[in-house]
Design a protein around this motif. Structure first.
Motif, mmCIF file in Angstrom:
data_model
loop_
_atom_site.group_PDB
_atom_site.id
_atom_site.type_symbol
_atom_site.label_atom_id
_atom_site.label_comp_id
_atom_site.label_asym_id
_atom_site.label_seq_id
_atom_site.Cartn_x
_atom_site.Cartn_y
_atom_site.Cartn_z
ATOM 1 N N ASN A 158 -6.915 7.761 0.115
ATOM 2 C CA ASN A 158 -6.237 6.652 0.766
ATOM 3 C C ASN A 158 -6.731 5.325 0.216
ATOM 4 O O ASN A 158 -6.018 4.333 0.231
ATOM 5 C CB ASN A 158 -6.470 6.682 2.282
ATOM 6 C CG ASN A 158 -5.517 7.635 2.977
ATOM 7 O OD1 ASN A 158 -4.344 7.718 2.624
ATOM 8 N ND2 ASN A 158 -6.026 8.388 3.939
ATOM 9 N N GLU A 159 -7.958 5.349 -0.295
ATOM 10 C CA GLU A 159 -8.567 4.089 -0.724
ATOM 11 C C GLU A 159 -8.154 3.669 -2.122
ATOM 12 O O GLU A 159 -8.172 2.501 -2.458
ATOM 13 C CB GLU A 159 -10.100 4.222 -0.679
ATOM 14 C CG GLU A 159 -10.637 4.458 0.713
ATOM 15 C CD GLU A 159 -12.121 4.801 0.710
ATOM 16 O OE1 GLU A 159 -12.852 4.290 -0.151
ATOM 17 O OE2 GLU A 159 -12.536 5.583 1.585
ATOM 18 N N GLY A 160 -7.855 4.639 -2.968
ATOM 19 C CA GLY A 160 -7.571 4.312 -4.360
ATOM 20 C C GLY A 160 -8.820 4.345 -5.228
ATOM 21 O O GLY A 160 -8.765 4.085 -6.432
ATOM 22 N N THR A 202 -1.046 10.901 1.382
ATOM 23 C CA THR A 202 -2.090 9.891 1.229
ATOM 24 C C THR A 202 -1.520 8.690 0.480
ATOM 25 O O THR A 202 -0.526 8.812 -0.234
ATOM 26 C CB THR A 202 -3.270 10.440 0.408
ATOM 27 O OG1 THR A 202 -2.748 11.259 -0.644
ATOM 28 C CG2 THR A 202 -4.191 11.275 1.262
ATOM 29 N N CYS A 203 -2.185 7.555 0.603
ATOM 30 C CA CYS A 203 -1.715 6.347 -0.081
ATOM 31 C C CYS A 203 -1.645 6.544 -1.591
ATOM 32 O O CYS A 203 -0.739 6.041 -2.243
ATOM 33 C CB CYS A 203 -2.621 5.162 0.227
ATOM 34 S SG CYS A 203 -2.629 4.751 1.967
ATOM 35 N N TYR A 204 -2.630 7.244 -2.125
ATOM 36 C CA TYR A 204 -2.669 7.475 -3.571
ATOM 37 C C TYR A 204 -2.684 8.968 -3.847
ATOM 38 O O TYR A 204 -3.596 9.668 -3.420
ATOM 39 C CB TYR A 204 -3.893 6.806 -4.207
ATOM 40 C CG TYR A 204 -3.857 5.306 -4.039
ATOM 41 C CD1 TYR A 204 -4.458 4.707 -2.937
ATOM 42 C CD2 TYR A 204 -3.150 4.506 -4.937
ATOM 43 C CE1 TYR A 204 -4.376 3.348 -2.749
ATOM 44 C CE2 TYR A 204 -3.065 3.140 -4.749
ATOM 45 C CZ TYR A 204 -3.677 2.559 -3.652
ATOM 46 O OH TYR A 204 -3.586 1.208 -3.450
ATOM 47 N N THR A 205 -1.649 9.428 -4.508
ATOM 48 C CA THR A 205 -1.574 10.836 -4.922
ATOM 49 C C THR A 205 -1.390 10.784 -6.430
ATOM 50 O O THR A 205 -0.328 10.401 -6.908
ATOM 51 C CB THR A 205 -0.380 11.537 -4.255
ATOM 52 O OG1 THR A 205 -0.463 11.349 -2.846
ATOM 53 C CG2 THR A 205 -0.382 13.023 -4.570
ATOM 54 N N SER A 206 -2.472 11.102 -7.149
ATOM 55 C CA SER A 206 -2.461 10.825 -8.586
ATOM 56 C C SER A 206 -2.679 12.065 -9.425
ATOM 57 O O SER A 206 -3.358 12.995 -9.001
ATOM 58 C CB SER A 206 -3.549 9.802 -8.904
ATOM 59 O OG SER A 206 -3.326 8.638 -8.143
#
Lengths: 480, 266, 243
Positions: free
Chosen positions: A226-228, A273-277
């Motif tokens: 979520n934080e990145g 999640t905010c970031y899914t990479s």
């Protein structure tokens, strides 16, 4: 092993438990988490009609992946190498640590930043790197907090959830030399951590992250935050190292999506999640950031043994922590009491498998078989059954206290002799009933210390049912 | 409380169901009235009830501590004693769960098949009364019950889906709405041998459960499993808290004059 | 143990512990497992569903009929947030081709500020490769066109998305990404972004702007049904009222 040694592992857990339960404020905190986390998961699950169906689907995908792990892992390695990654194999913790240290030293690295990775906790990577003179900073806020506090994670998703706002405030005031300031609440603390950590992100030589899924068809590694901070670790330093295990492999990107839909809802109650990479490999010509070298270190550390064992289903775990959040033992005693990297129901299965039953047999015994863990496990792992099977292994290895094992055997023997059992209980129960007739219960009772330490023992009514029913007793096999 | 009285309430010459009662060791030893109440309820629902005498215990204690080897002969004993019956009814979710779910896991080959056959016709008491026999009336005079809260035992809830049935029975037979306690899905801390192995933690869990029950201000706490009920009643007694703990069979059969669990005759 | 030995040892163990089926059989077994169920969208119409989920993700939104409108929306945002006309944009040809003068915006084409001694970049702009309605996500590929720094090292991240690039769900997204990859090759990274950076690590309380952007602004461009934005806002208000 002497009788005293036999108890050592259990004794540590038991004294941890006793100590945990005495910390009133922490107990209250955990109770709140035990109320709150299931609520948010519940809300997320109710919002998605197909959740149960997806669970069944993902269970099949995972089992298929494990059934064909050799095939899929080979495919992943091939694709990952084609994408320009260096792929390494580590048989055990010390091998992984050596490989990672080696890579760092090859690049004259001094400053290392890390995303959250339970695998690196398992191998104790940080101390290994720090001993060699590297500065390692955890960038996941929860991990950063406990790193500053010199503690270990208390939860596999929210490592610092055991800490109150005040405790974190004190910690930041102490550790960050930033002069007089208020640090009123979480927002201000996060802002401060953001500033402090930004510098570490920008100056790091190496970024180490974990992986939520390894996609065989493309060689991509998926990481969710979520934080990145995962993306920052993966893109800013000149070297990136992914530390992970082979059981993370899934066949296709769409399978990783299915897993994602279950993982995040089960862990934080979010749909995503905010970031899914997804990380492919090193930087390309013209890129202004990105690592020049990328490494994937695949740790075995007993996974291949577990794969070949009756506990294979444990490898389906996606580390969502739903079982922790719903376990009355975990909520009751907290993560630190387990004395292990992995805690809660999944930890109580995994720890004996990764270490040994001799060391950790206390953990599978800390279970009431209430079944709530299995109910919420998105990977459909039959946790209560696996825990019981570990207790079975413990019994067969004669690791449980002799008096328990013997007691059970005598108990079972008597039960297999109904006539004798009924006769002896017909003698004993009325006496007990008579002794307890006025108060209705006993404050203490022979052989029942564990019970009577915490509660009275209700007295029997008197004559047993089988004793009373005798005159009209039907013959066995009477079909009426 | 005896069978003769129960038979007088039996409503027809040809019973609709032939039921073998699996008493359970805790009911047998500590609270036989629950078994008599169960028989009364079953007969009211049109069952002929027999009680095979070669029954002692379902084997949960040895099973859950991991002694599968000692449990197997017990499981076979239960199967052999009960497989003759059309239906087996059990006033305990955990014992019924043991028979239905765990016996087939524990046994192999021929015994596995026999275990499956028995599992198919074994039911927890409230499930049988509500869903199979569909009992319509209480056996006795229905008095106005005080407020009741209900404890859902983990095994009954999760292994057998026992949740609505006891509430429906209390509604239909006693005209009573349960005052739900909070966090009803959380374990009471009994867990068989767990309460003896980890007393402090078990104490905390049963303390929390008791607090939830007391917060409803209900007079009676009912449930379907003696282990859980004895656990909660014992804690209430230790702390001097007043709440009447009874098995649901006692409420449905209007057997409320005798002492509740853990209460003396005085 | 040397690397070759470690690999051989592990693969040997895996071979012994798993099925030895041929690749075609494995592939057909996988196909036979079928499709996964997909969460329902909060609205029938795709744009509306996407906008709702972006709002749910703590993002802010704008709709723009064309590029000129988009640039004006960007200008307005920058002015309101930072009293500036400046932003950083990656070397995406589509970004270079935007009619910047229509809004008076002054883009610097490159990467967000990485020097810790200097103030961080206020705002960056990314042109998303696709958007996903199911999760309220935009997708960027890391690389020259969109440096990772632009997604992360800024106070506000502004994202442009063409309606034509909007898909319903994550599975459709990967189908599209796979097609793009067939043509362009694999990018260095694929990023699904579904909100500003956030954390709940302190006392389980949600805070924005953990390490990445504090704010995330999505501008949907193209032929958008008139009611989409209003409906999306209405949906969110209803949910907040219900709480």
């Amino acid at each position: 092993m002497t009788a005293v040694e036999e108890e050592l592992g259990s004794r540590a857990f038991k004294s941890n438990v006793r100590a945990s339960l005495k910390e009133t404020e922490k107990v209250k905190r955990r109770d709140m988490l035990g109320l709150f986390m299931p609520m948010i998961r519940d809300a997320a699950v109710k919002d998605f009609d197909g959740f149960e169906e997806l669970r069944q689907h993902v269970k099949q995908i995972k089992q298929h992946s494990l059934d064909n792990l050799h095939h899929y892992l080979s495919q992943f390695v091939q694709e990952a190498q084609n994408n320009g990654n260096h792929v390494h194999f580590a048989q055990d913790s010390s091998e992984m640590n050596s490989i990672v240290l080696d890579i760092c030293q090859q690049h004259d690295a001094r400053r290392i930043i890390k995303g959250k990775s339970m695998v690196t906790e398992e191998t104790h990577l940080l101390p290994h790197l720090e001993k060699a003179g590297m500065q390692v900073i955890e960038t996941d806020l929860g991990e950063y907090i406990i790193q500053q506090a010199g503690e270990t994670p208390s939860h596999i998703v929210g490592p610092a959830l055991h800490k109150s706002v005040d405790e974190i405030r004190e910690l930041f005031l102490q550790k960050h030399a930033l002069g007089e300031r208020e640090l009123q609440g979480p927002a201000e603390m996060v802002a401060e951590a953001r500033t402090v950590l930004r510098e570490h992100f920008l100056k790091a030589d190496v970024g180490i992250i974990g992986s939520n899924a390894l996609i065989a068809e493309s060689g991509y590694s998926m990481l969710v935050t979520n934080e990145g901070n995962g993306d920052l670790c993966a893109n800013l330093p000149r070297v990136m190292i992914i530390c992970t295990t082979m059981d993370r492999v899934v066949p296709r990107a769409k399978d990783a999506m299915s897993l994602l839909r279950l993982l995040v809802r089960s862990a934080t109650g979010q749909p995503v999640t905010c970031y899914t990479s997804f990380y492919t490999g090193p930087r390309r010509e013209g890129d202004t950031d990105g690592p020049i070298e990328t490494h994937i270190v695949l740790l075995d550390n007993k996974r291949s043994d577990i794969l070949a064992s009756d506990y294979r289903e444990m490898l389906q775990c996606i580390r969502c922590a739903a079982c922790l959040n719903h376990c009355p033992i975990y909520i009751g005693v907290g993560g630190h009491a387990y004395g292990s990297v992995y805690m809660g129901p999944m930890g109580s299965v995994l720890t004996p498998l990764l270490t040994s039953l001799e060391e950790s047999n206390a953990l599978p015994n800390a279970c009431t078989a209430c079944g709530r863990c299995a109910e919420v496990c998105p990977a459909s792992i039959p946790l209560p059954d696996l825990l019981r099977d570990l207790r079975h292994d413990e019994t067969r290895a004669k690791l449980s206290p002799t008096r328990w094992r013997l007691g059970m055997k005598i108990h079972a023997w008597l039960l297999c002799h109904p006539w004798l059992y009924h006769k002896s209980t017909a003698l004993g129960m009325p006496v007990l009933g008579w002794l307890g007739r006025k108060k209705g219960s006993f404050k203490s009772l022979l052989l029942a210390n564990g019970w009577t330490d915490e509660r009275d023992f209700p007295a029997p009514q008197g004559r047993t049912f089988m004793q009373q029913y005798q005159p009209d007793r039907d013959e066995n096999n009477d079909a009426g | 409380m005896d069978i003769q009285a129960g038979n007088q309430h039996s409503n027809q010459a040809t019973p609709r169901f032939q039921v073998a009662l699996y008493v359970t060791c805790l009911v047998d030893l500590f609270r036989p009235s629950v078994a008599f109440d169960s028989i009364q309820l079953l007969e009211q629902a049109g069952c002929k009830v027999t009680v095979p005498n070669l029954q002692t215990c379902c084997g949960q204690p040895t099973y859950n501590t991991g002694d599968y080897e000692s449990t197997i002969p017990l499981a076979r004993q239960v199967i052999a004693a009960f497989e003759f019956a059309d239906y087996v009814v059990v006033p305990s979710g955990s014992c019924a769960g043991m028979i239905c779910h765990h016996y087939p896991k524990l046994l192999q080959d021929e015994w596995h098949d026999r275990a499956l056959a028995l599992a198919a016709k074994t039911f927890e008491l409230t499930t049988f009364l509500a869903d199979i026999a569909k009992i319509e009336r209480a056996p006795g005079q229905v008095r106005q019950l005080p407020t009741v809260t209900y404890h859902d035992s983990c095994a009954g809830l999760r292994e057998l889906g026992v949740k609505d049935q006891p509430r429906a029975l209390l509604k239909d037979l006693c005209d009573l709405e349960v005052s739900e306690l909070s966090q009803t899905e959380v374990c009471c801390g009994f867990g068989g041998t767990f309460c003896a192995k980890m007393p402090e933690l078990s104490g905390k869990m049963v303390g929390d459960k008791l607090d939830s029950a007391l917060a409803t201000e209900a007079t009676i706490l009912a449930g379907g499993d003696m282990g859980c009920l004895m656990n909660i009643a014992g804690r209430a007694k230790r702390l001097g808290k007043v709440i009447e703990v009874r098995h649901i069979a006692e409420l449905l059969a209007d057997d409320l004059d005798g002492p509740a669990i853990g209460e003396g005759k005085s | 143990m040397t690397q070759d030995n470690a690999e051989t040892e592990l693969m040997g163990k895996l071979r012994r512990a798993t099925h030895q089926a041929p690749a075609e059989q494995i592939a057909s077994e996988l196909t036979s497992l079928g499709r996964a169920p997909v969460p329902a969208l909060p609205a029938q119409e795709l744009c509306e569903a996407f906008l709702i989920n972006v709002l749910k993700n703590q993002g802010t939104i704008n709709c723009a009929a064309n590029r000129s409108e988009a640039v004006k929306a960007i200008a307005s945002y920058l002015h309101e947030r930072f009293h500036t006309r400046k932003l950083v944009a990656g070397n995406d040809p589509r970004l270079a081709a935007m009619p910047w003068r229509d809004g008076g915006v002054l883009p610097r084409f490159g990467a967000a500020e990485k020097d810790p001694a200097l103030a961080p970049t206020s705002a960056s702009l990314s042109y998303a490769r696709l958007g996903v309605a199911e999760t309220g996500s935009i997708v960027t590929f890391t690389g020259k066109s969109n440096p990772a720094a632009n997604n992360l090292l800024v106070e506000d991240h502004i994202v442009l998305l063409d309606v034509a690039d909007l898909v319903a769900n994550l599975d459709d997204a990967w189908q599209t990404i796979n097609s793009i990859q067939d043509e362009e090759g694999r990018p260095r990274g694929v990023n699904f972004i579904s909100g500003p950076s956030s954390t709940a690590d302190i006392d389980a309380q949600l805070v924005m702007g953990a390490h990445g952007p504090r704010a995330w602004h999505v501008i949907l461009m193209g032929d958008i049904p008139d009611a989409a934005m209003a409906n999306a806002r209405g949906y969110i208000e209803k949910r907040l009222d219900a709480l």
